[in-house]
Enzyme design. Structure first.
Site, PDB file in Angstrom:
ATOM      1  CE  LYS A 258      -3.109   2.604   3.133  1.00 18.08           C
ATOM      2  NZ  LYS A 258      -3.944   2.570   4.357  1.00 18.08           N
ATOM      3  CG  ASP A 263      -5.393   7.856   5.051  1.00 23.75           C
ATOM      4  OD1 ASP A 263      -6.329   8.488   4.522  1.00 23.75           O
ATOM      5  OD2 ASP A 263      -5.547   6.799   5.701  1.00 23.75           O
ATOM      6  CE  LYS A 270      -6.332   8.505   8.535  1.00 27.08           C
ATOM      7  NZ  LYS A 270      -6.959   7.384   9.276  1.00 27.08           N
ATOM      8  CG  ASP A 340      -9.663   7.327   7.254  1.00 30.33           C
ATOM      9  OD1 ASP A 340      -8.611   7.298   6.574  1.00 30.33           O
ATOM     10  OD2 ASP A 340      -9.681   7.480   8.484  1.00 30.33           O
ATOM     11  CD  GLU A 342      -6.597   5.233   2.818  1.00 30.89           C
ATOM     12  OE1 GLU A 342      -7.549   5.286   3.616  1.00 30.89           O
ATOM     13  OE2 GLU A 342      -5.436   4.991   3.185  1.00 30.89           O
ATOM     14  NE  ARG A 344     -10.648  -1.256   4.112  1.00 26.53           N
ATOM     15  CZ  ARG A 344     -11.135  -1.498   5.327  1.00 26.53           C
ATOM     16  NH1 ARG A 344     -12.219  -2.249   5.440  1.00 26.53           N
ATOM     17  NH2 ARG A 344     -10.554  -1.017   6.401  1.00 26.53           N
TER      18      ARG A 344
HETATM   19  N1  BES Z   1      -4.018   4.372   7.167  1.00 27.82           N
HETATM   20  C1  BES Z   1      -5.147   4.076   7.973  1.00 27.82           C
HETATM   21  C2  BES Z   1      -4.840   3.029   9.030  1.00 27.82           C
HETATM   22  C3  BES Z   1      -4.213   3.539  10.297  1.00 27.82           C
HETATM   23  C4  BES Z   1      -4.928   4.323  11.170  1.00 27.82           C
HETATM   24  C5  BES Z   1      -2.944   3.150  10.627  1.00 27.82           C
HETATM   25  C6  BES Z   1      -4.333   4.742  12.357  1.00 27.82           C
HETATM   26  C7  BES Z   1      -2.360   3.567  11.813  1.00 27.82           C
HETATM   27  C8  BES Z   1      -3.048   4.362  12.677  1.00 27.82           C
HETATM   28  C9  BES Z   1      -6.296   3.544   7.120  1.00 27.82           C
HETATM   29  O1  BES Z   1      -6.374   4.051   5.843  1.00 27.82           O
HETATM   30  C10 BES Z   1      -7.535   3.938   7.830  1.00 27.82           C
HETATM   31  O2  BES Z   1      -7.773   5.106   7.975  1.00 27.82           O
HETATM   32  N2  BES Z   1      -8.313   2.957   8.265  1.00 27.82           N
HETATM   33  C11 BES Z   1      -9.492   3.218   8.995  1.00 27.82           C
HETATM   34  C12 BES Z   1     -10.540   2.241   8.521  1.00 27.82           C
HETATM   35  C13 BES Z   1     -11.908   2.529   9.039  1.00 27.82           C
HETATM   36  C14 BES Z   1     -12.461   3.790   8.433  1.00 27.82           C
HETATM   37  C15 BES Z   1     -12.796   1.345   8.691  1.00 27.82           C
HETATM   38  C16 BES Z   1      -9.196   2.985  10.479  1.00 27.82           C
HETATM   39  O3  BES Z   1      -8.490   2.031  10.813  1.00 27.82           O
HETATM   40  O4  BES Z   1      -9.653   3.774  11.289  1.00 27.82           O
HETATM   41 ZN    ZN Z   2      -4.578   4.680   4.974  1.00 25.07          ZN
HETATM   42 ZN    ZN Z   3      -7.481   5.884   5.710  1.00 27.29          ZN
END
Ligand code: BES
Ligand code: ZN
Ligand code: ZN
Length: 490
Positions: A258, A263, A270, A340, A342, A344
């Protein structure tokens, strides 16, 4: 830092500080009578974590000695050896010493000489790394440390030299990854990522193809297009291939990473606290690139392909919205309920793209879910897979490199949680299991390959406090794991 292998008593030059590994319940480290005497009424027992520093004016070959407790010999892991090197170098630096010796014989019987050398060299280089390029005033010049790996035995040195050289290549690859991942997102745009990787590929002897937005569009990669459409930077898809004359088998191992250069969360934005950290969201892509660099430079006779979709997730006026329905390049439709989630979406296209290579094994790596960091903290990589043999192979590799993986289930029942109302699947879970449902989502796009695994490095790719083998920032996790994983096919 210059590291050399020195065999035979005659070759040994005096060092400022000599590191000696001391194992619990064994007094074999007390070779010097004077050290024996000094330690006679001290509590030092070689327990893990114990350190004992002593000036040794009575020794010809060392100005001082650092005794490092290693615990019981039968419990020694190579990670302990890496940390030994880190501790010793830390002590040497704080004393401004330049010549450091490591007593290889003090480890004798704990691991093979080659494995020891490998771990010591990795530990030395990885613990030495810093990312200082954006400080306007240069840091005070550091002493140029020389490390001698010393054995009194007349070991055949050709395999030791080879082990040393290989470990250096491995450490360089991890540092390449850390450097990429520590760059801020205003510098490391998707195009810049592609450029840096292309340059690396050229110098390491990898084939590299970069697909731009037009090609991504003509391949109908709806996930990558949707995520990148809110950003002013075009997406890139970087494909790396090693050149192997006589591969052990014809189907390649395909690694997918990825690469979100930043992000924000997109329209599902966020919170601002800690958002700066999201420049790390390309750590998966950087790990694939670093691993490919090493695999090429070690000339591993296995065909390996690295695929990294790279783009930025921004909430621009053209950004995708919650509720949008997109079509991934394999024809499956996705309801984007949260922009968010994204990672996947871009991985869905990259995993689908991997089909054309007919992989023997397909492994993706991503900073995918906050839930994974919540589950494992920084202690383990989340591992999900459709194939038991592949799980054991990856877990074993992780135990060796100290990048430990732990499996989470991908039971069919979890599929219910991502069934969509309007499309085939939705990009977030209806209820809990954030890490597993992300894995279930990816599985839909890896179904062309029997042996597929997903690694979630959300908790391990970055560290907010300095660790024995990593400064604050990107850790380079996954790089050595992938190299060890590919080696397991030899
Ligand atoms: N890049 C983030 C994952 C992440 C979040 C890694 C915090 C480390 C710390 C990913 O793109 C993301 O935002 N995932 C969301 C998914 C949710 C919206 C289902 C998450 O984990 O909050
Ligand atoms: Zn991300
Ligand atoms: Zn994200």
């Amino acid at each position: 830092m210059k590291i050399s292998f020195v065999a035979g008593k005659k070759q040994q030059k005096p060092v400022d500080i000599l590191g000696i590994a001391c194992f619990e319940g064994s007094k074999s480290f007390l070779k010097e009578a004077a050290i024996q005497k000094i330690l006679a009424n001290k509590k030092f027992a070689g327990k893990c974590g114990e350190l004992f520093f002593l000036p040794t004016p009575f020794m010809k070959t060392a100005g001082s000695v650092l005794l490092v407790g290693m615990g019981k010999k039968e419990n020694l892991k190579l990670e302990g050896v890496r940390r030994f090197a880190a501790k010793l170098l830390g002590q040497a630096k704080s004393l401004q010493h330049e010549k450091v010796g490591i007593d290889l014989d003090s480890f004798s019987g704990a691991a093979s000489l080659d494995a020891l050398i490998g771990a010591l060299v990795e530990g030395a280089h990885l613990s030495d790394y810093q990312f200082l390029k954006y400080k306007s005033k240069p840091a005070p010049a550091r002493k140029n440390i020389e490390v001698d790996l010393i054995t009194h035995g007349d070991e055949k040195s050709s395999s030791a030299h080879k082990a040393l050289k290989q470990a250096q290549i491995i450490a360089d690859g991890v540092i390449f990854t850390r450097n990429l991942a520590n760059e801020p997102a205003n510098v490391l745009t998707p195009e810049r990522f592609a450029k840096e990787v292309k340059e690396m590929a050229k110098s390491s002897g990898l084939d590299c193809t970069v697909l731009g937005k037009k090609q991504i569009a003509s391949l109908k990669m709806g996930g990558i297009l949707a995520v990148s459409q809110g950003s002013s930077f075009d997406p890139q898809l970087v494909v790396l291939e090693n050149k192997v004359k006589n591969p052990k088998f014809s189907e390649p191992i395909v690694l997918v990473g990825k690469g979100i250069t930043f992000d924000t969360g997109g329209i599902s934005i966020k919170p601002s606290g800690d958002m700066d950290k999201m420049k790390f969201d390309m750590c998966g892509a950087a790990a694939v690139a670093g691993a490919m660099k090493i695999i090429a430079e070690l000339n591993l006779p296995v065909k390996v392909i690295g695929i990294t979709p790279v783009c930025e997730n921004m909430p621009g006026s053209k950004a995708q919205r919650p509720g949008d329905i997109i079509t991934i390049s394999n024809g499956k439709t996705v309801e984007v309920l949260n922009t968010d989630a994204e990672g996947r979406l871009i991985l869905a296209d990259a995993l689908s793209y991997a089909k054309k290579f007919k992989p023997r094994a397909l492994v993706d790596i991503a900073t995918l879910t906050g839930a994974c960091a919540a589950t494992f903290s920084d202690k383990a990589i989340g591992l999900m897979s459709t194939h038991e043999g592949l799980v054991s192979r990856i877990k074993e590799a992780g135990e060796k490199t100290g990048e430990r993986c732990w499996e989470l289930p991908l039971w069919e029942e979890y599929g219910d949680l991502i069934k969509a109302t309007y499309a085939d699947i939705q990009n977030i879970s209806k209820k809990n299991a954030g890490t597993i449902t992300a894995g279930m989502f990816l599985k839909e796009f890896a179904d062309h390959t029997k042996e597929w695994a997903h690694l979630d490095i959300a908790g391990t790719a970055w560290t907010d406090n300095a660790k024995p083998l990593s400064a604050i920032g990107a850790t380079g996790v996954g790089v050595r794991l992938f190299v060890e994983f590919v080696k397991s096919y030899l």
